[in-house]
Design a protein around this motif. Structure first.
Motif: not given
Length: 170
Positions: A28-34, A36-39, A42-45
């Motif tokens: 829901i947070v990501m729906r208007f961002t376009g 990709q989510r981090f899996n 390590s990806e976020a870092a």
């Protein structure tokens, strides 16, 4: 680091990777961002280290992490420089439980003040998907001027463009 009445706003560090991944895991947070989510953490870092930190080091701006004064991570807000277009974009993203409490407006106002006063910017833009009424309301509260509907062929998400021009000194 910036402070407001209720918030502490600072550049992100690798130690913030878990907080970033938790924010981006909420569809829901990501729906208007376009975005990709981090899996993984390590990806976020890697994102923090390779994108966020260099943006701050080079331009003294970026997407900053926002905390309530009690230390609770609530999201991010900040200015991002796009060298290809020579534009500075205001953006924000918060955990749902902090929506509709004025945190986006409060942090965005602090970031805009920082941009105009400290960085000596002349113009700041912001983009919002047309369906994102809450974000559009924040931009209106910030007295940003609507500049039109845009569709960048490289971006599958059309958006509304807003801008604020630095007020001349009296």
């Amino acid at each position: 680091m910036l402070e407001t009445e209720r918030l502490v706003i600072r550049p992100g560090t690798i130690a913030d990777a878990q907080s970033l991944i938790e924010l981006n895991l909420d569809p829901i947070v990501m729906r208007f961002t376009g975005d990709q989510r981090f899996n993984t953490v390590s990806e976020a870092a890697d994102f923090i280290e390779q994108i966020m930190v260099p943006q701050f080091d080079r331009f003294q701006m970026g997407r900053f992490f926002v905390f309530k004064k009690d230390g609770s991570f609530i999201g991010w807000c900040g200015l991002k420089y796009f060298p290809d277009t020579d534009e500075v974009d205001l953006g924000y993203r918060f955990h749902q439980k902090y929506w509709s409490q004025g945190f986006a407006t409060e942090s965005a106002r602090a970031m805009m003040d920082y941009g105009f006063e400290e960085l000596k910017l002349d113009r700041i833009i912001a983009k919002a998907m047309p369906e994102n009424l809450a974000s559009i309301k924040v931009l209106q509260k910030l007295k940003m001027t609507f500049r039109g509907y845009q569709h960048d062929p490289t971006d599958p998400h059309p958006f509304l463009l807003y801008e604020k021009i630095k007020a001349p000194r009296a």
